[in-house]
Design an enzyme around this catalytic site. Structure first.
Site, PDB file in Angstrom:
ATOM      1  CG  ASN A 147      -1.762   1.202   1.386  1.00  0.00           C
ATOM      2  OD1 ASN A 147      -1.814   2.035   0.481  1.00  0.00           O
ATOM      3  ND2 ASN A 147      -2.451   1.323   2.515  1.00  0.00           N
ATOM      4  CD1 TRP A 148       3.285   1.012  -3.010  1.00  0.00           C
ATOM      5  CD2 TRP A 148       3.488   2.342  -4.814  1.00  0.00           C
ATOM      6  NE1 TRP A 148       4.011   0.330  -3.965  1.00  0.00           N
ATOM      7  CE2 TRP A 148       4.141   1.121  -5.085  1.00  0.00           C
ATOM      8  CE3 TRP A 148       3.467   3.330  -5.806  1.00  0.00           C
ATOM      9  CZ2 TRP A 148       4.786   0.869  -6.299  1.00  0.00           C
ATOM     10  CZ3 TRP A 148       4.105   3.079  -7.015  1.00  0.00           C
ATOM     11  CH2 TRP A 148       4.761   1.858  -7.252  1.00  0.00           C
ATOM     12  CE  LYS A 149      -0.252   3.155   4.805  1.00  0.00           C
ATOM     13  NZ  LYS A 149      -0.148   3.250   6.256  1.00  0.00           N
ATOM     14  CG  HIS A 201      -5.906   1.740   5.350  1.00  0.00           C
ATOM     15  ND1 HIS A 201      -5.482   2.656   6.279  1.00  0.00           N
ATOM     16  CD2 HIS A 201      -4.853   0.908   5.127  1.00  0.00           C
ATOM     17  CE1 HIS A 201      -4.215   2.385   6.599  1.00  0.00           C
ATOM     18  NE2 HIS A 201      -3.815   1.336   5.908  1.00  0.00           N
ATOM     19  CD  GLU A 245      -3.075   5.308   6.828  1.00  0.00           C
ATOM     20  OE1 GLU A 245      -3.095   5.324   5.582  1.00  0.00           O
ATOM     21  OE2 GLU A 245      -2.124   4.844   7.487  1.00  0.00           O
ATOM     22  CD  GLU A 256      -3.241  -2.377   7.404  1.00  0.00           C
ATOM     23  OE1 GLU A 256      -2.196  -2.624   6.802  1.00  0.00           O
ATOM     24  OE2 GLU A 256      -3.853  -1.310   7.266  1.00  0.00           O
ATOM     25  N   GLY A 279       2.671   2.532  10.830  1.00  0.00           N
ATOM     26  CA  GLY A 279       3.601   3.646  10.660  1.00  0.00           C
ATOM     27  C   GLY A 279       4.301   4.069  11.938  1.00  0.00           C
ATOM     28  CB  SER A 332       5.519  -1.383  12.061  1.00  0.00           C
ATOM     29  OG  SER A 332       5.123  -0.032  12.257  1.00  0.00           O
ATOM     30  N   GLY A 385       3.028  -1.062   4.269  1.00  0.00           N
ATOM     31  CA  GLY A 385       3.030   0.375   3.969  1.00  0.00           C
ATOM     32  C   GLY A 385       4.439   0.856   3.662  1.00  0.00           C
ATOM     33  N   GLY A 386       5.088   1.445   4.637  1.00  0.00           N
ATOM     34  CA  GLY A 386       6.398   2.068   4.436  1.00  0.00           C
ATOM     35  C   GLY A 386       7.414   1.190   3.713  1.00  0.00           C
TER      36      GLY A 386
HETATM   37  P1  13P Z   1       3.126   0.575   7.684  1.00  0.00           P
HETATM   38  O1  13P Z   1       3.662  -0.720   7.122  1.00  0.00           O
HETATM   39  O2  13P Z   1       3.830   1.771   7.148  1.00  0.00           O
HETATM   40  O3  13P Z   1       3.025   0.531   9.159  1.00  0.00           O
HETATM   41  O4  13P Z   1       1.628   0.700   7.126  1.00  0.00           O
HETATM   42  C1  13P Z   1       0.768  -0.382   7.238  1.00  0.00           C
HETATM   43  C2  13P Z   1      -0.465  -0.072   6.484  1.00  0.00           C
HETATM   44  O5  13P Z   1      -1.253   0.763   6.887  1.00  0.00           O
HETATM   45  C3  13P Z   1      -0.699  -0.794   5.222  1.00  0.00           C
HETATM   46  O6  13P Z   1      -1.984  -0.596   4.752  1.00  0.00           O
END
Ligand code: 13P
Length: 255
Positions: A9-11, A100, A102, A172, A178, A218, A239-240
């Site tokens: 997930n590149w967000k 998600h 977010e 998640e 993050g 993470s 994510g990251g």
């Molecule tokens: P991180 O891996 O950056 O913690 O993000 C997880 C995430 O929200 C994937 O959708």
């Protein structure tokens, strides 16, 4: 059918040229690593405007797929700024992330709205990656299972057996997203097993065994192997670390 799966997930990161460069680099490293299709399946979820371009770089021979990060609940119409599931499908998406944390938090997406989005995604032929997860406050109050159980029953279990068959679930924990604070593999396994048990209750044992359940929060090149070794963890929503090509490939190779 249950499947090992890693989704990136590149967000809301990277300009269009940067996104293409990342996809290109992932494709080169995937080729060098001689990844085998569907072992695991890999899904890249870049921002909407990157999708078509990234599709041109996808190493399909290595079992890479494309996914959106969200879609609208309607198929078309006067909804300025929105993107429909059918549009995602038309640029080659097979998946879409829904629910998600977010989007639940910043865009006020409710279980009711997500129920409509799920229907729209499924009608367009997309496989939803449906996210659930508790806040730190909820975990510390010892209400994690109750909370996740409610997200599942209100958000997901309205689907028919055939519809539910298409769904991937991502656990998640919000406190792990993050933050660099990953859930321990035991914490992840415990919630994944709980989710599977709830699926068995809502549908049947076969559906529970067949559902792909990802961990996100993470996850990285160092901890993926330990997380993925758990019996009910079928992969990760990353994510990251999905923005770092070498790390992302290491995660894919962590099963
Ligand atoms: P991180 O891996 O950056 O913690 O993000 C997880 C995430 O929200 C994937 O959708």
């Amino acid at each position: 059918m249950r499947q090992k799966l890693v989704a990136g997930n590149w967000k809301m990161n990277l300009s269009y040229p940067e996104g293409l460069a990342l996809a290109h680099e992932i494709a080169i490293l995937a080729g060098a690593a001689q990844l085998t299709p569907d072992q695991p399946r890999v899904v890249l979820c870049p921002p909407f405007i990157h999708l078509f371009g990234v599709a041109q770089h996808l190493p399909k021979a290595a079992g890479f797929y494309l996914g959106g990060q969200n879609c609208h609940q309607k198929d078309s119409g006067a909804y300025t700024g929105e993107v429909s599931a059918t549009m995602l499908r038309s640029v080659g998406c097979e998946y879409v992330i829904l629910g998600h944390s977010e989007r639940r938090q910043y865009c006020h997406e409710t279980d009711d709205l997500l129920a409509q989005k799920l229907k729209a995604a499924l009608a367009a032929g997309l496989k939803p990656i449906f996210c659930v997860g508790e806040t730190l406050e909820t975990r510390e109050a010892d209400e994690t299972f109750e909370f996740i159980g409610r997200q599942l029953s209100d958000g997901l279990f309205h689907l028919s057996n055939e519809e539910f068959d298409q769904v991937v679930i991502a656990y998640e924990p919000i406190w792990a997203i993050g933050t660099g604070r990953t859930a321990t593999s035991a914490q992840a396994q415990e919630v994944h097993a709980f989710i599977r048990e709830r699926i068995a209750r809502a549908y049947d044992a076969e559906a529970a065994q067949d559902t792909t359940i990802l961990y996100g929060g993470s996850a990285n090149a160092q901890n993926a192997r330990e997380l993925f070794s758990q019996p009910d963890v079928d992969g990760g929503l990353i994510g990251g670390a999905a923005l770092k090509p070498a790390d992302f490939i290491t995660i894919i190779q962590s099963f």
